[in-house]
Design an enzyme around this catalytic site. Structure first.
Site, PDB file in Angstrom:
ATOM      1  N   GLU A 155     -10.258 -11.223   0.912  1.00  0.00           N
ATOM      2  CA  GLU A 155      -8.926 -10.889   1.396  1.00  0.00           C
ATOM      3  C   GLU A 155      -8.960 -10.828   2.927  1.00  0.00           C
ATOM      4  O   GLU A 155      -9.858 -10.214   3.512  1.00  0.00           O
ATOM      5  CB  GLU A 155      -8.545  -9.522   0.804  1.00  0.00           C
ATOM      6  CG  GLU A 155      -7.098  -9.167   0.906  1.00  0.00           C
ATOM      7  CD  GLU A 155      -6.237  -9.653  -0.265  1.00  0.00           C
ATOM      8  OE1 GLU A 155      -6.711 -10.404  -1.139  1.00  0.00           O
ATOM      9  OE2 GLU A 155      -5.049  -9.275  -0.270  1.00  0.00           O
ATOM     10  N   LYS A 179     -13.263  -4.574 -12.561  1.00  0.00           N
ATOM     11  CA  LYS A 179     -13.809  -5.859 -13.000  1.00  0.00           C
ATOM     12  C   LYS A 179     -14.908  -5.676 -14.037  1.00  0.00           C
ATOM     13  O   LYS A 179     -15.737  -4.781 -13.917  1.00  0.00           O
ATOM     14  CB  LYS A 179     -14.354  -6.639 -11.806  1.00  0.00           C
ATOM     15  CG  LYS A 179     -13.284  -7.002 -10.797  1.00  0.00           C
ATOM     16  CD  LYS A 179     -13.829  -7.815  -9.637  1.00  0.00           C
ATOM     17  CE  LYS A 179     -12.706  -8.134  -8.654  1.00  0.00           C
ATOM     18  NZ  LYS A 179     -13.208  -8.786  -7.435  1.00  0.00           N
ATOM     19  N   LYS A 212      -0.126  -4.363   4.734  1.00  0.00           N
ATOM     20  CA  LYS A 212       0.565  -5.644   4.873  1.00  0.00           C
ATOM     21  C   LYS A 212       2.021  -5.432   5.271  1.00  0.00           C
ATOM     22  O   LYS A 212       2.592  -6.215   5.993  1.00  0.00           O
ATOM     23  CB  LYS A 212       0.477  -6.399   3.548  1.00  0.00           C
ATOM     24  CG  LYS A 212       0.746  -7.851   3.670  1.00  0.00           C
ATOM     25  CD  LYS A 212       0.183  -8.648   2.500  1.00  0.00           C
ATOM     26  CE  LYS A 212       0.541  -8.085   1.139  1.00  0.00           C
ATOM     27  NZ  LYS A 212       0.049  -8.934   0.063  1.00  0.00           N
ATOM     28  N   GLU A 241     -13.495  -1.641  -7.648  1.00  0.00           N
ATOM     29  CA  GLU A 241     -13.545  -2.199  -6.300  1.00  0.00           C
ATOM     30  C   GLU A 241     -12.341  -1.755  -5.486  1.00  0.00           C
ATOM     31  O   GLU A 241     -11.284  -1.449  -6.026  1.00  0.00           O
ATOM     32  CB  GLU A 241     -13.545  -3.735  -6.355  1.00  0.00           C
ATOM     33  CG  GLU A 241     -14.807  -4.321  -6.935  1.00  0.00           C
ATOM     34  CD  GLU A 241     -14.872  -5.841  -6.771  1.00  0.00           C
ATOM     35  OE1 GLU A 241     -14.038  -6.423  -6.059  1.00  0.00           O
ATOM     36  OE2 GLU A 241     -15.790  -6.431  -7.376  1.00  0.00           O
ATOM     37  N   THR A 242     -12.521  -1.764  -4.186  1.00  0.00           N
ATOM     38  CA  THR A 242     -11.401  -1.480  -3.291  1.00  0.00           C
ATOM     39  C   THR A 242     -10.388  -2.614  -3.396  1.00  0.00           C
ATOM     40  O   THR A 242     -10.759  -3.783  -3.433  1.00  0.00           O
ATOM     41  CB  THR A 242     -11.905  -1.412  -1.837  1.00  0.00           C
ATOM     42  OG1 THR A 242     -12.840  -0.358  -1.756  1.00  0.00           O
ATOM     43  CG2 THR A 242     -10.772  -1.189  -0.863  1.00  0.00           C
ATOM     44  N   LYS A 243      -9.144  -2.249  -3.443  1.00  0.00           N
ATOM     45  CA  LYS A 243      -8.100  -3.275  -3.442  1.00  0.00           C
ATOM     46  C   LYS A 243      -7.613  -3.433  -2.008  1.00  0.00           C
ATOM     47  O   LYS A 243      -6.959  -2.552  -1.463  1.00  0.00           O
ATOM     48  CB  LYS A 243      -6.962  -2.849  -4.352  1.00  0.00           C
ATOM     49  CG  LYS A 243      -5.904  -3.904  -4.525  1.00  0.00           C
ATOM     50  CD  LYS A 243      -4.954  -3.508  -5.639  1.00  0.00           C
ATOM     51  CE  LYS A 243      -3.934  -4.596  -5.891  1.00  0.00           C
ATOM     52  NZ  LYS A 243      -3.121  -4.881  -4.713  1.00  0.00           N
ATOM     53  N   PHE A 295     -15.280 -10.387  -1.532  1.00  0.00           N
ATOM     54  CA  PHE A 295     -15.619  -9.755  -2.812  1.00  0.00           C
ATOM     55  C   PHE A 295     -16.191 -10.696  -3.865  1.00  0.00           C
ATOM     56  O   PHE A 295     -16.523 -10.268  -4.962  1.00  0.00           O
ATOM     57  CB  PHE A 295     -14.459  -8.934  -3.382  1.00  0.00           C
ATOM     58  CG  PHE A 295     -13.136  -9.649  -3.465  1.00  0.00           C
ATOM     59  CD1 PHE A 295     -12.918 -10.631  -4.399  1.00  0.00           C
ATOM     60  CD2 PHE A 295     -12.108  -9.294  -2.601  1.00  0.00           C
ATOM     61  CE1 PHE A 295     -11.700 -11.271  -4.485  1.00  0.00           C
ATOM     62  CE2 PHE A 295     -10.872  -9.933  -2.674  1.00  0.00           C
ATOM     63  CZ  PHE A 295     -10.672 -10.927  -3.617  1.00  0.00           C
ATOM     64  N   ARG A 328      -4.929 -13.187   0.266  1.00  0.00           N
ATOM     65  CA  ARG A 328      -6.076 -13.787  -0.410  1.00  0.00           C
ATOM     66  C   ARG A 328      -6.501 -15.052   0.330  1.00  0.00           C
ATOM     67  O   ARG A 328      -5.655 -15.884   0.641  1.00  0.00           O
ATOM     68  CB  ARG A 328      -5.653 -14.130  -1.840  1.00  0.00           C
ATOM     69  CG  ARG A 328      -6.778 -14.583  -2.744  1.00  0.00           C
ATOM     70  CD  ARG A 328      -7.633 -13.401  -3.128  1.00  0.00           C
ATOM     71  NE  ARG A 328      -8.630 -13.727  -4.133  1.00  0.00           N
ATOM     72  CZ  ARG A 328      -8.414 -13.621  -5.440  1.00  0.00           C
ATOM     73  NH1 ARG A 328      -7.242 -13.237  -5.898  1.00  0.00           N
ATOM     74  NH2 ARG A 328      -9.362 -13.901  -6.298  1.00  0.00           N
TER      75      ARG A 328
END
Ligand code: ATP
Length: 609
Positions: free
Chosen positions: A325, A426, A339, A265-267, A361, A272
């Site tokens: 997120e 994951k 960020k 998955e894209t981070k 997500f 959060r």
């Protein structure tokens, strides 16, 4: 509302215990306890059908079944000998009568025969002909009397203790007395241990008891055997700690994923945030449970996010809890901002040129149904049908299937290119465990930038590549070069060797502005008719850019990378692994960029380490 324990006779509990005691084998014992428990639950549900949040529970019975776990009632402070004396007194036995001696000397074989050593069993024979055939107390009454014994004994109020014991003796059968004594002595001896009782009660009972040490909590929170512990923490409009990922080196990924298929998955690089929605009402909680609803909006007409996403949800969605997120999105560059770029999504000013976007997500609840125990692969199915994404406001996190380390490395390269920090990997079979990190089934992988192993390099931009799709009109990557050092000091370099390709970094405001500055100087680079430039390419014009720029018009940028590796794609014969554009070196002239000699030194240094 009436408590179940005020209705269930103590006799029923003791009959069950007697049955467990007599049954042979663990499974038979468990079966007998389970029948009792099931009946209790059934009765509970009918009594409390209008009040599903009742605090009434199996606790009044459980504390008698597992007296060693009792933490609420103070100690009785009564041992067998004291109890024997109370019995003798209450029953009016002569001090030297055989029955009195049996009770007092219950340990001695000559007095107690086969039951020697077991006070409860000895007492049973003494009481058999002196107690009622059938008891008349409910479980609640027994608990009240036991409370009275404990508090009055502590207060040295002997008379009251005597009265309570008398009441118990008059209203219970000998068989019940036997179990009562064991309850007071805090050892039931029924051939089923604590773990066995907990296991029948609920699969998470032992875990919760070990954490909380509270039988009451176990019985109230785990009332429904179908609801697992990790689902209990999750409920609409109350904060919980989200699941976390474990940082792991690339080499460990396949093993951690049990050598099976996994998701990449894209981070997302933001904050959060958990979104709770029920119709028109929204709430947002951070990872630590802080409420940010005032920022993002409690209703469709207020806040920096809710008004834009309210209409995206499918009509079947009444209530839901989403995990995701919160990021800052730049509508001009169509990019998610990092960020680090001096903005805080939680407190973004209204006039900021960034807008709030929520990247989803995971889903934990939909229309009252909880999903924490469903495997991720099922949860993401629900996610797909939940809403229609809207550019720059609501994004559905992407995920792709993979099996090998090599695929992870490729994905990581692409991610770094897009200026993301890493990936989240994951396990599709993983359940959602709030606040869990280790062994959760979620991994974070990032390039291993080993501090000090490689310095940051300052290179000059000499080319650009156009993006794909939506961003085809923008330069998504830069070609960078190092200078051939001039022969005489003070002279400006005249030749440049291509060295690496790096994501253009439109996610940083400063770099976006830099792109604007370079804009007028770009010229088309046609591979078939290469322009005459002072930029040297390897043979075949490998990695030829779409546009080029004269280094004298260009900028020096600072790049961070994991290491230098061999490569025939660039004139230098080497390139950077996981290059990441850090910043524009406004303080450096184009001629101050790194030279070939410096690059050589750096390579030698890196090899030495
Ligand atoms: P941590 O949050 O794990 O304590 P950290 O604050 O240093 O560590 P990172 O290591 O940078 O954070 O990344 C982990 C964070 O990434 C998660 O807490 C989560 O907020 C965020 N994240 C981004 N994208 C995802 C995703 N697709 N799945 C799960 N988490 C994600």
């Amino acid at each position: 509302m009436m408590a179940v324990s005020a209705t269930v006779p103590f006799t029923h509990l003791c009959t069950m215990l007697e049955g467990v005691d007599r049954a042979k084998g663990k499974d038979n014992k468990k079966k007998i306890f389970k029948e009792f428990l099931d009946k209790w639950r059934e009765f509970h549900n009918s009594v409390h059908k209008d009040d599903p949040n009742t605090e009434d529970s199996f606790y009044p019975a459980m504390r008698l079944i597992l007296p060693q776990c009792e933490r609420e009632r103070i100690a009785y402070g009564i041992k067998e000998f004291t109890l024997a004396k109370y019995y003798i007194e209450i029953l009016g036995l002569a001090k030297d009568s055989p029955d009195a001696l049996k009770l007092l000397k219950y340990r001695a074989p000559s007095h107690a025969k086969g039951e020697a050593g077991d006070f409860a069993a000895v007492a049973y024979f003494v009481l058999k002909n002196r107690c009622p055939e059938k008891g008349s107390l409910t479980i609640q009454e027994v608990n009240d009397l036991l409370d009275s014994i404990a508090t009055n004994n502590a207060a040295k109020n002997k008379e009251e203790v005597r009265r309570s014991i008398l009441k118990l003796l008059r209203s219970t059968s000998a068989m019940e007395q036997k179990w009562l004594i064991r309850m007071i002595m805090k050892e039931l001896k029924m051939g089923m241990n604590q773990a066995g009782v907990f296991a029948v009660f609920h699969p998470d009972a032992e875990d919760l008891f070990n954490v909380t040490n509270s039988l009451a909590k176990v019985c109230i929170d785990l009332r429904d055997p179908r609801v697992r512990l990790n689902e209990i923490a999750i409920s609409l409009f109350s904060p919980f700690k989200p699941m976390l990922g474990q940082r792991i080196p690339l080499d460990g990924v396949e093993k951690e994923m049990h050598h099976e298929m996994f998701y990449i998955e894209t981070k997302f690089d933001g904050e959060r945030m958990l979104l709770h929605k029920d119709g028109d009402t929204y709430k947002y909680f951070s990872r630590s449970g802080k409420d940010y609803t005032h920022q993002f909006g409690a209703h469709p007409l207020e806040g920096s996010l809710t008004p834009y996403i309210h209409n995206c949800f499918a009509s079947h969605v009444k209530s839901c809890i989403l995990d995701g997120e919160m990021v800052g999105y730049n509508p001009q560059t169509k990019a998610i901002m990092s960020k680090g770029d001096k903005f805080d999504i939680k407190n973004m000013a209204e006039d900021s040129d960034l807008q709030t976007m929520y990247c989803v997500f995971d889903i934990l609840l939909l229309n009252g149904q909880k999903f924490a125990n469903s495997p991720l692969r099922e949860r993401v199915d629900y996610l797909d049908k939940l809403f229609t994404p809207i550019e720059g406001r609501l994004l559905l996190g992407d995920r792709k299937d993979a099996r090998t380390k090599a695929e992870v490395i490729d994905a990581l390269n692409e991610a770094i290119d897009r200026r993301e920090e890493g990936l989240v990997i994951k396990y599709p079979g993983s359940k959602y465990a709030p606040d869990k990190r280790k062994g959760s089934g979620w991994l974070k992988v990032k390039p291993e930038y080993v501090d000090g192993l490689m310095d940051q390099v300052d290179v000059v931009i000499v080319g650009g590549y156009f993006g794909k799709g939506r961003r085809s009109h923008m330069i998504s990557h830069f070609l960078c070069a190092v200078a051939v050092q001039p022969n005489t000091p003070g002279e400006k370099p005249a030749l440049f060797h291509t060295f690496c390709r790096v994501g253009s970094g439109y996610t940083l405001k400063e770099l976006y502005q830099m792109g604007q500055r370079l804009h007028p100087h770009w010229r088309v680079f046609d591979k078939k008719k290469p322009p005459k430039t002072n930029i040297l390419f390897p043979s075949g014009y490998k990695e030829a850019p779409d546009v080029w720029i004269d280094p004298e018009q260009s900028l020096v940028v600072q790049i961070k990378a994991a290491e230098i590796i061999e490569s025939d794609k660039f004139k230098t014969g080497c390139t950077l692994r996981f290059p990441r554009l850090e910043k524009v070196r406004d303080d450096k002239e184009w001629s101050d960029c790194m030279t070939l000699d410096e690059l050589d030194d750096m390579r030698k240094n890196a090899e030495g380490k």
